[in-house]
Design a protein around this motif. Structure first.
Motif, PDB file in Angstrom:
ATOM      1  N   SER A 157      -3.271  26.628 -73.743  1.00 44.45           N
ATOM      2  CA  SER A 157      -1.827  26.178 -73.373  1.00 44.45           C
ATOM      3  C   SER A 157      -0.586  27.060 -74.778  1.00 44.45           C
ATOM      4  O   SER A 157      -1.338  27.141 -75.995  1.00 44.45           O
ATOM      5  N   ASN A 158       0.057  26.778 -74.780  1.00 45.02           N
ATOM      6  CA  ASN A 158       1.233  27.938 -75.399  1.00 45.02           C
ATOM      7  C   ASN A 158       1.910  26.261 -76.357  1.00 45.02           C
ATOM      8  O   ASN A 158       2.787  27.218 -77.027  1.00 45.02           O
ATOM      9  N   ALA A 159       1.806  25.209 -75.649  1.00 44.50           N
ATOM     10  CA  ALA A 159       1.861  24.343 -76.852  1.00 44.50           C
ATOM     11  C   ALA A 159       1.167  23.251 -78.145  1.00 44.50           C
ATOM     12  O   ALA A 159       1.760  22.846 -78.627  1.00 44.50           O
ATOM     13  N   TYR A 160       0.499  22.932 -77.333  1.00 46.10           N
ATOM     14  CA  TYR A 160       0.010  21.364 -77.055  1.00 46.10           C
ATOM     15  C   TYR A 160      -1.367  22.160 -77.211  1.00 46.10           C
ATOM     16  O   TYR A 160      -2.430  22.958 -77.104  1.00 46.10           O
ATOM     17  N   ILE A 161      -2.236  21.138 -78.317  1.00 50.89           N
ATOM     18  CA  ILE A 161      -3.022  21.114 -79.335  1.00 50.89           C
ATOM     19  C   ILE A 161      -4.189  20.504 -78.501  1.00 50.89           C
ATOM     20  O   ILE A 161      -4.468  19.350 -78.051  1.00 50.89           O
ATOM     21  N   GLY A 162      -5.422  21.383 -78.653  1.00 52.63           N
ATOM     22  CA  GLY A 162      -7.270  20.778 -77.692  1.00 52.63           C
ATOM     23  C   GLY A 162      -6.687  20.349 -76.371  1.00 52.63           C
ATOM     24  O   GLY A 162      -7.955  20.155 -75.648  1.00 52.63           O
ATOM     25  N   LEU A 163      -6.295  21.495 -75.732  1.00 52.85           N
ATOM     26  CA  LEU A 163      -5.765  21.392 -73.988  1.00 52.85           C
ATOM     27  C   LEU A 163      -6.499  22.621 -73.643  1.00 52.85           C
ATOM     28  O   LEU A 163      -6.991  22.792 -72.063  1.00 52.85           O
ATOM     29  N   ASP A 164      -7.129  23.814 -74.685  1.00 50.86           N
ATOM     30  CA  ASP A 164      -7.275  24.699 -74.014  1.00 50.86           C
ATOM     31  C   ASP A 164      -9.182  24.443 -73.206  1.00 50.86           C
ATOM     32  O   ASP A 164      -9.589  23.259 -72.939  1.00 50.86           O
ATOM     33  N   GLN A 165      -9.357  25.831 -72.727  1.00 47.84           N
ATOM     34  CA  GLN A 165     -10.220  25.396 -72.158  1.00 47.84           C
ATOM     35  C   GLN A 165     -11.153  26.644 -71.885  1.00 47.84           C
ATOM     36  O   GLN A 165     -10.357  27.737 -71.610  1.00 47.84           O
ATOM     37  N   LYS A 166     -12.679  27.374 -71.349  1.00 47.41           N
ATOM     38  CA  LYS A 166     -13.072  28.317 -71.857  1.00 47.41           C
ATOM     39  C   LYS A 166     -14.774  28.130 -70.389  1.00 47.41           C
ATOM     40  O   LYS A 166     -15.224  27.415 -70.385  1.00 47.41           O
ATOM     41  N   HIS A 167     -14.244  28.591 -69.669  1.00 49.40           N
ATOM     42  CA  HIS A 167     -14.881  28.954 -68.390  1.00 49.40           C
ATOM     43  C   HIS A 167     -16.049  30.551 -68.415  1.00 49.40           C
ATOM     44  O   HIS A 167     -15.171  31.260 -68.609  1.00 49.40           O
ATOM     45  N   PRO A 168     -17.130  30.911 -68.045  1.00 52.18           N
ATOM     46  CA  PRO A 168     -17.787  31.399 -67.437  1.00 52.18           C
ATOM     47  C   PRO A 168     -17.209  31.830 -66.676  1.00 52.18           C
ATOM     48  O   PRO A 168     -17.159  31.315 -65.283  1.00 52.18           O
ATOM     49  N   VAL A 169     -17.586  33.360 -66.110  1.00 53.85           N
ATOM     50  CA  VAL A 169     -16.991  33.819 -65.237  1.00 53.85           C
ATOM     51  C   VAL A 169     -18.459  35.204 -65.160  1.00 53.85           C
ATOM     52  O   VAL A 169     -18.432  36.675 -65.643  1.00 53.85           O
ATOM     53  N   GLU A 170     -19.273  34.831 -63.970  1.00 54.24           N
ATOM     54  CA  GLU A 170     -20.623  35.564 -63.698  1.00 54.24           C
ATOM     55  C   GLU A 170     -20.370  36.405 -62.672  1.00 54.24           C
ATOM     56  O   GLU A 170     -19.713  36.369 -61.883  1.00 54.24           O
ATOM     57  N   LEU A 171     -20.815  37.971 -62.847  1.00 55.55           N
ATOM     58  CA  LEU A 171     -20.578  38.740 -61.663  1.00 55.55           C
ATOM     59  C   LEU A 171     -22.105  39.756 -61.830  1.00 55.55           C
ATOM     60  O   LEU A 171     -22.690  40.175 -62.806  1.00 55.55           O
ATOM     61  N   THR A 172     -22.064  40.213 -60.765  1.00 56.02           N
ATOM     62  CA  THR A 172     -22.918  40.844 -60.202  1.00 56.02           C
ATOM     63  C   THR A 172     -22.602  42.599 -59.277  1.00 56.02           C
ATOM     64  O   THR A 172     -22.288  42.590 -58.312  1.00 56.02           O
ATOM     65  N   VAL A 173     -22.835  43.303 -60.422  1.00 56.17           N
ATOM     66  CA  VAL A 173     -23.027  44.157 -59.595  1.00 56.17           C
ATOM     67  C   VAL A 173     -23.550  45.434 -59.707  1.00 56.17           C
ATOM     68  O   VAL A 173     -24.722  45.587 -59.995  1.00 56.17           O
ATOM     69  N   ASN A 174     -23.056  45.749 -58.369  1.00 56.56           N
ATOM     70  CA  ASN A 174     -25.033  46.610 -56.878  1.00 56.56           C
ATOM     71  C   ASN A 174     -24.327  48.148 -57.764  1.00 56.56           C
ATOM     72  O   ASN A 174     -23.774  48.509 -57.914  1.00 56.56           O
ATOM     73  N   ASP A 175     -25.481  48.696 -57.351  1.00 55.28           N
ATOM     74  CA  ASP A 175     -24.901  50.519 -57.019  1.00 55.28           C
ATOM     75  C   ASP A 175     -24.472  51.186 -56.075  1.00 55.28           C
ATOM     76  O   ASP A 175     -24.381  50.332 -54.541  1.00 55.28           O
TER      77      ASP A 175
END
Length: 639
Positions: free
Chosen positions: A526-544
């Motif tokens: 958030s640009n203004a509120y405290i304690g609302l931040d989130q963190k998400h993993p983004v998994e990716l498999t890249v092939n040849d």
């Protein structure tokens, strides 16, 4: 010889005044309209809770104070004086200048359909009134007498009347007169020194100074109206190891504050007293410059909510810093992006949250609720139905919310209203490659990560309003920073999403890395509120990419590649129009050229040119059978 024309100068002066008066009046009317007619909601003066009433009252007061601003009043006075001068000039040129058209009926003060008897009567009356003998030493009366005589002639004399009807002048067609649009007093020898001095001051002094002032001021600012010196300051003091407690000092060193934050002698005692109250929350200063120390103390006084002891002057300086905080913190984040410092960029975003809510690192996020103190926050974090963070507190049922036992009904209503205003955000991600036949990702593909933000606290069709921040003296719109980074702390993309809808989609595009397994971190802050931040993993498999089937060109497309372009066709036409002398080259030269051309591979256009050349040679040989290779050789030997 060209003469100086006062009326021409008046026209020039009117045009020059218009360049100032039109935008000046537009700005004045806009300021008055904003102060009187604009609704309170449009300036952010919205009191949704009792804590916001003080802030809304201040915004309304500031709105009306814009009419009392010194710069506004000076501009208003200058504009009024110049407007009066403008209308005086208009009246002058209307009477004496070319703007006043020759109308004999209006000069004689008769109707346009008056007969000769009435015209003659009016002429006698006015000629007696304005006769020079009855008005000695009166140039205006003399000029009027001449106009009356000219008007009478235009209406009674046949030739003069015909000239007036054709050319608008009883004297007939007039020749073009050219004069200089400057006042005639410039020719007066007694004013020579004054004119030269004024010319020197204006052309050598005022105009170069205005150009230099404008250029020097405009050249100081870069993106987002932030000064280049500020960007340089941030580049020198921000790194991947910068802690959040160091950011207030970096923020206070911005070039925008260096003039205003110079401490006065009478302010030093107040700054020292304020420093004693916030010293425990301050990191050891890195810079001992008075400007940095003053700004650092004022910033910490705001973060610790201890501004009540500040003088009116110090509070104005603090409000000036807070007014520019949003753009400056955005500039800090931009610098972190250029330095590829992910954690420092996140620290800068969190610092913006603290500035908005007037809180600091050790404070509980529950202090964002109105009327909550450290005692209520500590009570809510213990015992049954405990809520240690604002997110947990909002998720609870209203009847289970703690900390309001000693609150009045109005205070409880404020808390519940704020809980409905603070966003409840859900984040969804999807990784895909556009226009791809399968769901696999290959090296070099253009990846798209679609981030969907859903504000669950809003109903369908509603939009997010202003941030609930009663301690921040200015309105601020809710927004979210979407940051994609690697596990190693590198930034892939960072953008601020400011759309206020209930459901907002944001896309992040980047090229797929090399073959392998990857895990990125998606931060939504958030640009203004405290304690609302989130963190998400983004998994990716890249092939040849080598396992992809070989791309085969369609035969029709291959033929299109062999077709000559428009430019090549034009060149081929030019070749066909060459002279015959260019077509009669010797076979020896042809053989040499064929050997040389056999070495290199010809393009499709070059092959067609060669075929055309050979065809022309065959056609020339058919016209004259006696021309053979020996004849050609003889001709060349003779030449």
């Amino acid at each position: 010889m060209l003469q100086y024309d006062d009326n021409g100068f008046y026209f020039f002066l009117l045009s020059s005044l218009s360049f100032y008066l039109i935008p000046s009046w537009y700005r004045i009317v806009g300021t008055v309209y904003s102060a009187v007619m604009v609704k309170d909601a449009d300036i952010g003066a919205v009191a949704r809770t009792s804590d916001e009433k003080v802030k809304a009252a201040k915004l309304k007061h500031d709105k009306m104070n814009s009419l009392k601003d010194k710069a506004f009043l000076i501009n208003l006075g200058i504009t009024v004086v110049l407007t009066i001068l403008f209308f005086v000039l208009v009246a002058s040129v209307s009477e004496d200048g070319e703007v006043s058209s020759f109308d004999p009926f209006s000069i004689l003060e008769v109707d346009s359909g008056a007969d000769n008897k009435i015209i003659k009567k009016a002429y006698k009356k006015m000629s007696l009134k304005y006769h020079p003998d009855k008005n000695p030493n009166n140039p205006a009366a003399e000029a009027k007498f001449m106009m009356v005589a000219k008007a009478y002639e235009a209406l009674t004399d046949a030739t003069a009347k015909e000239n007036f009807e054709k050319y608008g002048n009883p004297d007939g067609k007039q020749s073009l007169e050219v004069s200089i649009g400057l006042p005639s007093f410039l020719l007066d020898t007694t004013n020579r020194n004054f004119v030269l001095m004024a010319y020197l001051i204006i052309m050598v002094g005022i105009i170069p100074f205005c150009v230099w002032r404008y250029y020097s001021n405009s050249s100081k600012f870069g993106e987002k109206d932030v000064m280049y010196d500020t960007y340089s300051w941030y580049h020198h003091n921000l790194s991947e190891h910068t802690l959040i407690k160091s950011l207030p000092e970096v923020f206070c060193g911005s070039a925008e504050f260096r003039t205003r934050n110079k401490p006065l002698k009478e302010e030093k005692n107040d700054i020292q007293k304020t420093m004693q109250t916030v010293r425990s929350q301050m990191q050891k200063p890195k810079f001992n410059h008075p400007v940095c120390i003053k700004g650092n103390v004022l910033t910490h006084a705001h973060l610790c909510r201890k501004v009540s002891g500040l003088s009116a002057k110090l509070r104005d300086d603090l409000n000036f810093m807070l007014q520019n905080s949003s753009s400056l913190i955005d500039a800090m984040i931009t610098v972190c992006q250029h330095q590829d410092a992910l954690q420092t960029a996140i620290n800068c975003i969190e610092f913006g949250q603290f500035v908005t809510q007037a809180m600091w690192t050790k404070d509980s996020s529950l202090l964002q609720l109105p009327h909550f103190t450290k005692a209520e926050a500590e009570h809510c974090s213990k015992g049954k139905n405990a809520a240690a963070s604002i997110k947990e507190y909002i998720a609870m049922e209203d009847g289970e919310k703690k900390g309001m036992a000693n609150f009045s009904a109005t205070q409880k209503e404020d808390v519940l209203k704020t809980c409905s205003l603070i966003p409840d955000l859900t984040v969804e991600t999807k990784v895909f490659v556009e226009d791809d036949e399968d769901d696999q990702v290959y090296e070099g593909d253009l990846l798209t990560i679609n981030v969907t933000l859903t504000r669950n606290n809003l109903k369908e069709g509603e939009e997010a309003g202003l941030v609930h921040a009663p301690f921040f003296p200015y309105p601020k719109q809710e927004g979210w920073w979407v940051v994609l980074g690697t596990r190693e702390g590198k930034i892939i993309d960072i953008q601020k999403v400011t759309k206020a809808g209930r459901v907002v989609d944001h896309e992040i595009k980047f090229l797929a890395p090399r073959q392998g397994e990857y895990e990125f971190h998606l931060h939504v802050l958030s640009n203004a509120y405290i304690g609302l931040d989130q963190k998400h993993p983004v998994e990716l498999t890249v092939n040849d990419a080598s396992v992809l089937p070989e791309y085969k060109i369609h035969p029709d497309d291959a033929e299109l590649d062999d077709e000559p372009t428009l430019f090549e066709e034009m060149m081929m036409q030019n070749v066909e129009e060459d002279s015959d002398s260019d077509d009669e080259d010797s076979d020896s030269d042809d053989d040499d050229e064929e050997e040389e051309e056999g070495i290199k591979e010809l393009s499709a256009a070059e092959r067609k040119k060669e075929e055309l050349r050979r065809a022309r040679q065959k056609a020339a040989a058919g016209e004259d059978d006696s021309d053979d290779d020996s004849d050609v050789e003889e001709v060349y030997t003779e030449k």
